[in-house]
Scaffold this motif. Structure first.
Motif, PDB file in Angstrom:
ATOM      1  N   ASN B  82       0.974  -1.273  -0.007  1.00  0.00           N
ATOM      2  CA  ASN B  82       0.083  -0.104  -0.178  1.00  0.00           C
ATOM      3  C   ASN B  82       0.816   1.242   0.200  1.00  0.00           C
ATOM      4  OD1 ASN B  82      -2.853   0.393  -0.315  1.00  0.00           O
ATOM      5  ND2 ASN B  82      -2.968  -0.952   1.428  1.00  0.00           N
ATOM      6  N   ILE B  84       1.512   2.918  -2.620  1.00  0.00           N
ATOM      7  CA  ILE B  84       0.876   3.376  -3.643  1.00  0.00           C
ATOM      8  C   ILE B  84       0.277   4.973  -3.119  1.00  0.00           C
ATOM      9  CG2 ILE B  84      -1.291   2.375  -3.952  1.00  0.00           C
ATOM     10  CD1 ILE B  84       0.712   3.322  -6.768  1.00  0.00           C
ATOM     11  N   MET B  85      -0.362   4.767  -1.982  1.00  0.00           N
ATOM     12  CA  MET B  85      -1.160   5.941  -1.554  1.00  0.00           C
ATOM     13  C   MET B  85      -0.042   7.149  -1.157  1.00  0.00           C
ATOM     14  SD  MET B  85      -2.167   4.811   2.340  1.00  0.00           S
ATOM     15  CE  MET B  85      -0.954   4.573   3.509  1.00  0.00           C
ATOM     16  N   TYR B  86       1.205   6.867  -0.585  1.00  0.00           N
ATOM     17  CA  TYR B  86       2.250   7.952  -0.504  1.00  0.00           C
ATOM     18  C   TYR B  86       2.840   8.320  -1.939  1.00  0.00           C
ATOM     19  CZ  TYR B  86       2.309   6.384   4.388  1.00  0.00           C
ATOM     20  OH  TYR B  86       2.103   6.276   5.757  1.00  0.00           O
ATOM     21  N   LEU B  88       1.340   8.394  -4.805  1.00  0.00           N
ATOM     22  CA  LEU B  88       0.430   9.143  -5.527  1.00  0.00           C
ATOM     23  C   LEU B  88       0.140  10.704  -5.004  1.00  0.00           C
ATOM     24  CD1 LEU B  88      -2.041   6.435  -7.036  1.00  0.00           C
ATOM     25  CD2 LEU B  88      -0.119   7.593  -7.875  1.00  0.00           C
ATOM     26  N   THR B  89       0.334  10.662  -3.607  1.00  0.00           N
ATOM     27  CA  THR B  89      -0.045  11.979  -2.891  1.00  0.00           C
ATOM     28  C   THR B  89       1.114  12.934  -2.846  1.00  0.00           C
ATOM     29  OG1 THR B  89      -0.020  10.714  -0.856  1.00  0.00           O
ATOM     30  CG2 THR B  89      -2.296  11.105  -1.569  1.00  0.00           C
ATOM     31  N   THR B  91       3.213  13.559  -5.381  1.00  0.00           N
ATOM     32  CA  THR B  91       3.365  14.105  -6.656  1.00  0.00           C
ATOM     33  C   THR B  91       1.881  14.818  -7.285  1.00  0.00           C
ATOM     34  OG1 THR B  91       2.995  12.018  -7.531  1.00  0.00           O
ATOM     35  CG2 THR B  91       5.346  12.825  -7.411  1.00  0.00           C
ATOM     36  N   ARG B  92       2.143  15.461  -8.055  1.00  0.00           N
ATOM     37  CA  ARG B  92       1.232  16.361  -8.854  1.00  0.00           C
ATOM     38  C   ARG B  92       0.236  15.439  -9.848  1.00  0.00           C
ATOM     39  NH1 ARG B  92       2.935  22.470 -10.306  1.00  0.00           N
ATOM     40  NH2 ARG B  92       0.623  22.439 -10.426  1.00  0.00           N
ATOM     41  N   ARG B  94      -0.380  11.568 -11.623  1.00  0.00           N
ATOM     42  CA  ARG B  94      -0.241  10.058 -11.625  1.00  0.00           C
ATOM     43  C   ARG B  94       0.804   9.639 -13.221  1.00  0.00           C
ATOM     44  NH1 ARG B  94      -5.553   6.400  -9.964  1.00  0.00           N
ATOM     45  NH2 ARG B  94      -5.718   7.277  -8.210  1.00  0.00           N
ATOM     46  N   ARG B 242      -7.199   6.381 -14.385  1.00  0.00           N
ATOM     47  CA  ARG B 242      -8.338   5.987 -14.248  1.00  0.00           C
ATOM     48  C   ARG B 242      -8.736   5.433 -13.065  1.00  0.00           C
ATOM     49  NH1 ARG B 242     -11.790   5.586 -19.918  1.00  0.00           N
ATOM     50  NH2 ARG B 242     -11.234   7.692 -20.702  1.00  0.00           N
ATOM     51  N   ARG B 243      -8.151   4.241 -12.725  1.00  0.00           N
ATOM     52  CA  ARG B 243      -8.512   3.387 -11.769  1.00  0.00           C
ATOM     53  C   ARG B 243      -8.163   3.647 -10.395  1.00  0.00           C
ATOM     54  NH1 ARG B 243      -5.215  -1.941 -14.001  1.00  0.00           N
ATOM     55  NH2 ARG B 243      -6.792  -3.370 -13.221  1.00  0.00           N
ATOM     56  N   ASP B 244      -8.909   3.134  -9.335  1.00  0.00           N
ATOM     57  CA  ASP B 244      -8.470   3.303  -7.897  1.00  0.00           C
ATOM     58  C   ASP B 244      -7.080   2.761  -7.497  1.00  0.00           C
ATOM     59  OD1 ASP B 244     -11.166   4.039  -7.657  1.00  0.00           O
ATOM     60  OD2 ASP B 244     -11.938   2.333  -6.625  1.00  0.00           O
ATOM     61  N   ALA B 245      -6.566   3.505  -6.940  1.00  0.00           N
ATOM     62  CA  ALA B 245      -5.146   3.038  -6.564  1.00  0.00           C
ATOM     63  C   ALA B 245      -4.880   2.064  -5.325  1.00  0.00           C
ATOM     64  CB  ALA B 245      -4.379   4.356  -5.982  1.00  0.00           C
ATOM     65  N   ASN B 246      -5.632   0.953  -5.852  1.00  0.00           N
ATOM     66  CA  ASN B 246      -5.318  -0.399  -4.592  1.00  0.00           C
ATOM     67  C   ASN B 246      -5.218  -1.637  -5.318  1.00  0.00           C
ATOM     68  OD1 ASN B 246      -7.840  -0.780  -5.368  1.00  0.00           O
ATOM     69  ND2 ASN B 246      -8.764   0.228  -3.595  1.00  0.00           N
TER      70      ASN B 246
END
Lengths: 303, 246
Positions: B82, B84-86, B88-89, B91-92, B94, B242-246
């Motif tokens: 997990n 990916i949450m760090y 993606l948040t 940077t400006r 994806r 487009r997809r959820d980040a999980n």
């Protein structure tokens, strides 16, 4: 201020978040409450742009991705164990610092703040849940962000850790930052939060201050015991005040001790006991979320 | 963008698995090039002027799988743990994250291929020398070897990245990564016969195998593999946005 507007998210046939609009004020700790499956985590992910859905979230009027260094605006803790188990705690934070444009010196600073400096070189895979939460909090505050969004940060913390977290978040908010924190520990939330956002089945149920929520609860009541209960009962009925007879006295909802005291005085009754029973946050929460609980047991321990 | 790229490179070099994989890579090169092809070289191979350049190609074809695995794990850990949450948040956009991952894997793979390209002939030469064997004068078409080896390893890693970016599950992506080039394309080759050379991994393999009967030239093979990569990456990019980040 964080402003979330018309957030919505659907998972196949289930509407997980349904047109949520609320604000998180700076200088305050805002609790995010809701039963299991209410959509709290999904809402937080939507606010951060991690999940695709409808609605907008702005941080001081602008979307998160419009800031050159988002890590300086928002710090997040959405999952305690979000780290590679064999990468040291310090290296984990160094990576986040690099990505967020945060000076590397800040890494040791935050490790000291959360009390993990002695295990900075250790592999976090062996950390307890409480230590993992502390590492997550260190990651969240790395960029000294104006906004903190924490999902269940108190999970796994020992009593000393919870007390530390409570004070830390209150101090952080007092410095002009906004803290948005979800928790199932309602007693803890009552001590920590100034405001609350309550949701159930993805919908907004309440957005208010803790004191208003508790005071407005129907579970707040006044208990009074007088020398001539029958006479007092008649007076209450005459004043159109509803009551319940309990323990030799009266339990009266929606009234203050001042009103009840004056009424007894007017009847020339001796007050033997007069007490204000203030509803707890838990009482108010159960009252608000009644009927929105998605997962609940049958209440019995026997099977 | 630079911050994101540096963070991705840091992720690669702070992982234990990176060093384990690199260790296995070096051990395999020393075993095959140094011991089997060098120390125990046959008279026929010693008589070939292309012996050492063949060593380079063989080593790269094997080690590319391992290098691609490092790239795959870089992306896989984002979902498995997990992180990916760090990512993606921090940077400006994806798109920046995806581009940074491609660049980071490229910056890791290319020097490693060059290292293997240098190590494998040296190991073979040293192995033969230790046993007192003498090989004929060796010829190297340096630029040809260089582009083919680098392209092969890089493209292999890019296919691996596509798999994990689309599947978002470490075990699933590793299975697909090992099944598609051999088993799936093997079965498809039986159906497509002569046209099998246009399959992604078959065409990519032809970049290294010069003069194999029925195969395209290395240049054409590289173009076909590149075309697959371009299409796959456009699709991957759209899905990643487009997809959820999980």
């Amino acid at each position: 201020m964080i402003t979330a507007k018309h957030l919505a998210k659907r998972f196949k046939n289930k509407l997980a978040v349904d047109d949520l609009t609320f604000t998180v004020e700076t200088g305050k700790v805002t609790g995010f409450l809701g039963p299991n499956g209410a959509g709290k985590s999904t809402t937080m992910r939507l606010m951060l742009g991690l999940d695709a859905g409808r609605g907008t979230t702005t941080f001081d009027g602008k979307p998160l991705n419009s800031y050159a260094k988002p890590a300086h605006m928002v710090g997040i803790l959405l999952e305690a164990k979000a780290f590679h188990p064999t990468r040291s705690a310090r290296n984990h934070l160094r990576i986040l610092a690099t990505a967020g444009g945060v000076p590397q010196a800040r890494v040791d600073e935050v490790l000291r703040i959360v009390g993990l400096h002695d295990v900075a070189k250790a592999k976090p895979g062996k950390f307890s849940l409480g230590m993992s939460q502390r590492l997550g909090i260190a990651a969240a505050i790395l960029g000294k962000p104006k906004f903190l969004m924490l999902d269940e940060p108190a999970n796994g913390l020992d009593p000393e850790g919870i007390a530390w977290l409570r004070q830390f978040l209150k101090d952080y908010a007092d410095q002009g930052n906004a803290v948005f924190v979800s928790s199932h520990l309602l007693s803890e939330m009552a001590l920590m939060a100034d405001n609350v956002v309550v949701i159930g089945k993805g919908k907004l149920i309440a957005e208010t201050s803790i004191s208003d929520l508790v005071n407005g609860s129907g579970r707040s009541s006044v208990f009074v015991r007088v020398t001539h209960p029958d006479r007092f009962g008649a007076s209450l009925t005459k004043a159109k005040i509803s009551f319940d007879r309990v323990d030799g006295g009266f339990k009266i909802s929606g009234q203050t001790t001042d009103t009840i005291g004056r009424l007894a005085f007017a009847d020339q009754l001796t007050i033997l006991e007069l007490a204000n029973h203030k509803a707890s946050l838990e009482d108010a929460f159960f009252e608000l979320t009644a009927g929105t609980t998605e997962f609940s047991g049958d209440g019995g321990a026997k099977s | 963008m630079m911050r994101t790229l540096l963070a991705e490179l840091r992720k690669i070099i702070t992982l234990r698995s990176t060093y384990i994989i690199l260790g296995i890579m070096v051990a395999l090169v020393l075993l095959f090039a140094g011991f089997i092809d060098g120390y125990r070289a046959t008279a026929a191979s010693l008589a070939s002027p292309d012996m050492l350049s063949g060593e380079v190609t063989s080593a790269v074809s094997v080690t590319s799988v391992l290098l691609a695995l490092v790239g795959l794990l870089l992306f896989a850990h984002e979902y498995r743990y997990n992180l990916i949450m760090y990512t993606l948040t921090s940077t400006r956009s994806r798109s920046q994250v995806l581009l940074a991952k491609i660049l980071a894997v490229t910056l890791f793979v290319v020097p490693m291929v060059l290292f293997v390209s240098a190590l494998s002939p040296l190991a073979a030469y040293a192995g033969a020398h230790l046993r007192g064997l003498h090989m004929v004068h060796q010829t190297f078409n340096y630029w040809d070897l260089l582009w083919r080896n680098v392209f092969f390893a890089w493209a292999y890693a890019m296919f691996a990245l596509v798999f994990i970016a689309l599947i978002r599950n470490q075990i699933g992506a590793i299975i697909v990564f090992f099944i598609v080039p051999g088993t799936v394309e093997g079965i498809l080759s039986l159906l497509l016969k002569g046209n099998a050379k246009y399959l992604p991994f078959t065409s990519l393999a032809s970049v290294l195998k010069v003069g194999a009967p029925g195969s395209m030239s290395p240049g054409h093979s590289a173009l076909v593999a590149s075309a697959y990569l371009v299409v796959l990456w456009i699709f991957t990019w759209i899905m990643f946005l487009r997809r959820d980040a999980n």
